[in-house]
Design a protein around this motif. Structure first.
Motif, short mmCIF file in Angstrom:
data_model
loop_
_atom_site.label_atom_id
_atom_site.label_comp_id
_atom_site.label_asym_id
_atom_site.label_seq_id
_atom_site.Cartn_x
_atom_site.Cartn_y
_atom_site.Cartn_z
N SER A 8 0.83 -1.20 0.00
CA SER A 8 0.00 0.00 0.00
C SER A 8 0.87 1.25 0.00
CB SER A 8 -0.90 0.00 1.24
OG SER A 8 -0.10 0.15 2.41
N TYR A 9 0.28 2.38 -0.36
CA TYR A 9 1.03 3.64 -0.34
C TYR A 9 1.52 3.98 1.07
CZ TYR A 9 -0.52 4.56 -5.14
OH TYR A 9 -0.73 4.49 -6.49
N PRO A 10 0.70 3.79 2.12
CA PRO A 10 1.23 4.07 3.46
C PRO A 10 2.43 3.19 3.82
CG PRO A 10 -1.15 4.02 3.53
CD PRO A 10 -0.75 3.55 2.15
N THR A 11 2.43 1.93 3.40
CA THR A 11 3.57 1.06 3.67
C THR A 11 4.80 1.56 2.92
OG1 THR A 11 2.11 -0.84 3.98
CG2 THR A 11 4.41 -1.32 3.50
N MET A 12 4.61 1.94 1.67
CA MET A 12 5.73 2.47 0.89
C MET A 12 6.23 3.79 1.48
SD MET A 12 6.13 0.26 -1.61
CE MET A 12 7.08 1.15 -2.80
N TYR A 13 5.32 4.60 1.99
CA TYR A 13 5.67 5.87 2.62
C TYR A 13 6.63 5.65 3.79
CZ TYR A 13 4.73 9.48 6.21
OH TYR A 13 4.84 10.42 7.20
N PHE A 14 6.30 4.70 4.65
CA PHE A 14 7.17 4.45 5.81
C PHE A 14 8.47 3.77 5.41
CE2 PHE A 14 3.14 4.88 8.22
CZ PHE A 14 3.54 5.91 9.05
N ALA A 15 8.42 2.89 4.43
CA ALA A 15 9.63 2.18 4.02
C ALA A 15 10.62 3.10 3.30
CB ALA A 15 9.27 1.00 3.12
N TYR A 16 10.13 3.85 2.33
CA TYR A 16 11.01 4.70 1.52
C TYR A 16 11.12 6.12 2.05
CZ TYR A 16 11.92 1.25 -2.06
OH TYR A 16 12.37 0.15 -2.73
N ARG A 17 10.22 6.48 2.97
CA ARG A 17 10.20 7.83 3.54
C ARG A 17 9.98 8.89 2.47
NH1 ARG A 17 12.18 8.08 9.13
NH2 ARG A 17 12.40 5.94 9.80
N VAL A 18 8.98 8.61 1.66
CA VAL A 18 8.54 9.51 0.60
C VAL A 18 7.04 9.67 0.76
CG1 VAL A 18 8.32 9.78 -1.90
CG2 VAL A 18 10.38 8.78 -0.96
N GLY A 19 6.53 10.88 0.63
CA GLY A 19 5.11 11.14 0.82
C GLY A 19 4.20 10.26 -0.02
N LYS A 20 3.02 9.96 0.52
CA LYS A 20 2.08 9.08 -0.19
C LYS A 20 1.67 9.64 -1.56
CE LYS A 20 0.14 8.82 3.87
NZ LYS A 20 -0.70 8.79 4.99
N SER A 21 1.41 10.94 -1.63
CA SER A 21 1.03 11.51 -2.92
C SER A 21 2.22 11.50 -3.88
CB SER A 21 0.50 12.94 -2.75
OG SER A 21 1.49 13.78 -2.20
N THR A 22 3.43 11.66 -3.36
CA THR A 22 4.63 11.58 -4.19
C THR A 22 4.81 10.17 -4.71
OG1 THR A 22 5.62 13.35 -2.89
CG2 THR A 22 7.11 12.05 -4.26
N ILE A 23 4.58 9.18 -3.86
CA ILE A 23 4.68 7.78 -4.28
C ILE A 23 3.68 7.50 -5.40
CG2 ILE A 23 4.16 5.41 -3.55
CD1 ILE A 23 5.57 6.11 -0.90
N CYS A 24 2.48 7.99 -5.25
CA CYS A 24 1.45 7.80 -6.28
C CYS A 24 1.91 8.40 -7.61
CB CYS A 24 0.15 8.45 -5.82
SG CYS A 24 -1.20 8.30 -6.99
N THR A 25 2.45 9.60 -7.55
CA THR A 25 2.94 10.27 -8.76
C THR A 25 4.11 9.51 -9.37
OG1 THR A 25 2.23 12.41 -7.89
CG2 THR A 25 3.87 12.44 -9.65
N ILE A 26 5.04 9.08 -8.54
CA ILE A 26 6.22 8.35 -9.02
C ILE A 26 5.79 7.07 -9.73
CG2 ILE A 26 8.20 6.96 -8.26
CD1 ILE A 26 8.74 9.17 -6.17
#
Length: 179
Positions: A116-134
């Motif tokens: 999930s985006y929240p999991t990726m947020y904590f793992a990579y330390r990149v904002g959820k909306s940024t992860i979605c865009t990436i």
């Protein structure tokens, strides 16, 4: 005639004064300003998964790299060389961008795990909306640069062959569209 605490006793005046007092009170309260960059994300270079795991540990162990990304380091390098120009961003005076290598890593990890985006947020330390865009931008770049050679659109004969195989395997005949 003034009521309790200096408020007028008339119900019409009293209601209007209360509404006005609430509005003034709310406007005078200072709102807590949201952070531009979350504290978790500020520690990306020190504690993010790309720096701590991908660059330090996985880059030296091909089996672990494959398990993490579902591709070999060579395949990763090939994909990166094909999409790098489309996914890299320019630094600004306000902040440094996320490098193309890290952007590709975020996307591939998402695609290989479905995290999930929240999991990726904590793992990579990149904002959820940024992860979605990436993820969106990298997927578009992969499609743009690899579709012709690696994901070609089947010809009519190939579609018919696929449909026949599907029918044989699943006993589900293809639809005939009147052709």
């Amino acid at each position: 005639m003034a009521g309790v605490s200096g408020w007028p006793s008339s119900s019409d005046d009293s209601d209007e004064d209360i509404v006005l007092a609430v509005i003034i009170s709310n406007k005078s309260k200072k709102r807590k300003r949201k952070e531009w960059v979350n504290e978790v994300c500020c520690e990306r270079k020190e504690f993010g998964q790309f720096e701590t795991l991908v660059k330090r540990n996985l880059s030296t162990d091909e089996d672990k790299f494959f398990n993490y990304f579902r591709m070999t380091p060579h395949q990763y390098g090939t994909v990166l060389s094909l999409v790098k120009d489309d996914i890299k961003k320019c630094d600004t005076r306000l902040r440094k961008t996320i490098p193309a290598e890290e952007r590709l890593s975020i996307c591939l990890r998402y695609l290989s795990t479905g995290d999930s985006y929240p999991t990726m947020y904590f793992a990579y330390r990149v904002g959820k909306s940024t992860i979605c865009t990436i993820i969106s931008e990298v997927c578009q770049a992969i499609w743009k640069n690899l579709k012709e050679e690696h994901i070609p659109i089947p010809s009519r004969a190939k579609w018919e062959e696929i449909a026949e195989e599907f029918d044989q395997k699943w006993n589900f005949p293809p639809l005939h569209w009147g052709h």
